[in-house]
Write an enzyme that holds these catalytic residues in place. Structure first.
Site, mmCIF file in Angstrom:
data_model
loop_
_atom_site.group_PDB
_atom_site.id
_atom_site.type_symbol
_atom_site.label_atom_id
_atom_site.label_comp_id
_atom_site.label_asym_id
_atom_site.label_seq_id
_atom_site.Cartn_x
_atom_site.Cartn_y
_atom_site.Cartn_z
ATOM 1 C CD GLN A 161 113.628 30.940 -8.263
ATOM 2 O OE1 GLN A 161 112.622 31.618 -8.114
ATOM 3 N NE2 GLN A 161 114.376 30.978 -7.125
ATOM 4 C CG ASP A 162 115.225 34.637 -15.800
ATOM 5 O OD1 ASP A 162 114.132 34.406 -16.660
ATOM 6 O OD2 ASP A 162 115.993 35.618 -15.899
#
Length: 275
Positions: free
Chosen positions: A138-139
């Site tokens: 997610q990042d």
């Protein structure tokens, strides 16, 4: 150790000696410490008050941290332990000497093609390990990838805490928790993330490794997000034309048109190399 951040967000783990604050973000403090056995470790201490969280959220975080730790994949910075102490949620991770891929690329913006593809393969395989146990990063971005002293890579800063940030009010539910340069079009409009969201970020990193800059750039956040959402996928230089299908498959605007898994990405790269 005296540090303003630790004075505000203290953490006293039995047997651990805090040595140096390595980084402070909006959500957490990263500290180099000495473990009871004397080995160096890194502790991520979250700033939110975890005592107000529902127990199931804390349990999920602890279980996911344990699951990542059990992978023991060299391409991942391994969590060693996690816990809750006096309202402070923390994660203890292995210490990986080196620097970030972002810094490496600032020193050498255009690595040799063989090196770029090796790094891309390592990132892809490590991401596949995360996806294989049902988690998302997610990042994913170059500042969340470490270059070890032997030039191999290791992913860090997994998005395990996203739900906790929402639950504690550190982040709104409709807020985007990622970096604009690596955000997928579906996340811009608020769709939930899945594996293909990580694969879009992987495509941005591939383009960056091959060309020396990101596919979409702007000094305006609004303009950057617009480019991510609707701008055509940029073409690679003629000498790298063979890798255009891989870039296209990762940077497709609609997730259903994107490459669907890291296994497919690896196979396509192998096919390109063999031609």
């Amino acid at each position: 150790m005296n540090h303003p951040a630790l004075a505000r967000y203290p953490l006293a783990l039995p047997g651990h000696h805090l040595l140096q604050v390595l980084h402070e973000s909006e959500n957490a403090i990263i500290v180099l410490a000495s473990a009871p056995g004397g080995q160096p470790v890194v502790i991520k201490r979250f700033k939110f008050d975890a005592s107000k969280l529902d127990q199931y959220l804390v349990d999920e975080f602890l279980m996911e941290s344990l699951a990542l730790g059990l992978l023991a994949h060299r391409g991942l910075v391994r969590p060693i332990d996690a816990g809750l102490l006096a309202g402070a949620l923390y994660m203890i991770m292995e210490y990986v000497p080196g620097h970030t891929l972002r810094r490496q690329l600032s020193l050498m913006p255009l690595p040799p093609l063989e090196q770029a593809l090796q790094w891309f393969t390592e990132i892809t395989l490590a991401l596949g390990e995360i996806h294989g146990i049902g988690l998302l990063h997610q990042d994913l971005k170059t500042s969340n990838i470490l270059v070890r002293n032997d030039n191999s890579l290791a992913l860090l800063d997994f998005g395990l805490e996203t739900r906790l940030l929402v639950a504690t009010g550190f982040m709104r539910e409709d807020e985007i928790y990622c970096t604009p340069y690596y955000i997928s079009p579906e996340r811009i409009i608020g769709d939930p993330p899945d594996e293909r969201t990580d694969l879009y970020a992987l495509g941005v990193i591939l383009y960056e490794l091959l060309v020396g800059h990101k596919p979409y750039e702007s000094t305006s956040l609004e303009e950057l997000l617009k480019k991510q959402a609707i701008a055509p996928i940029p073409l690679l230089p003629a000498t790298l034309h063979a890798y255009q299908p891989l870039v296209n498959g990762l940077l497709a605007k609609f997730p259903e048109n994107r490459l669907q898994s890291t296994n497919i990405v690896v196979r396509l790269l192998q096919d390109i190399k063999q031609k």
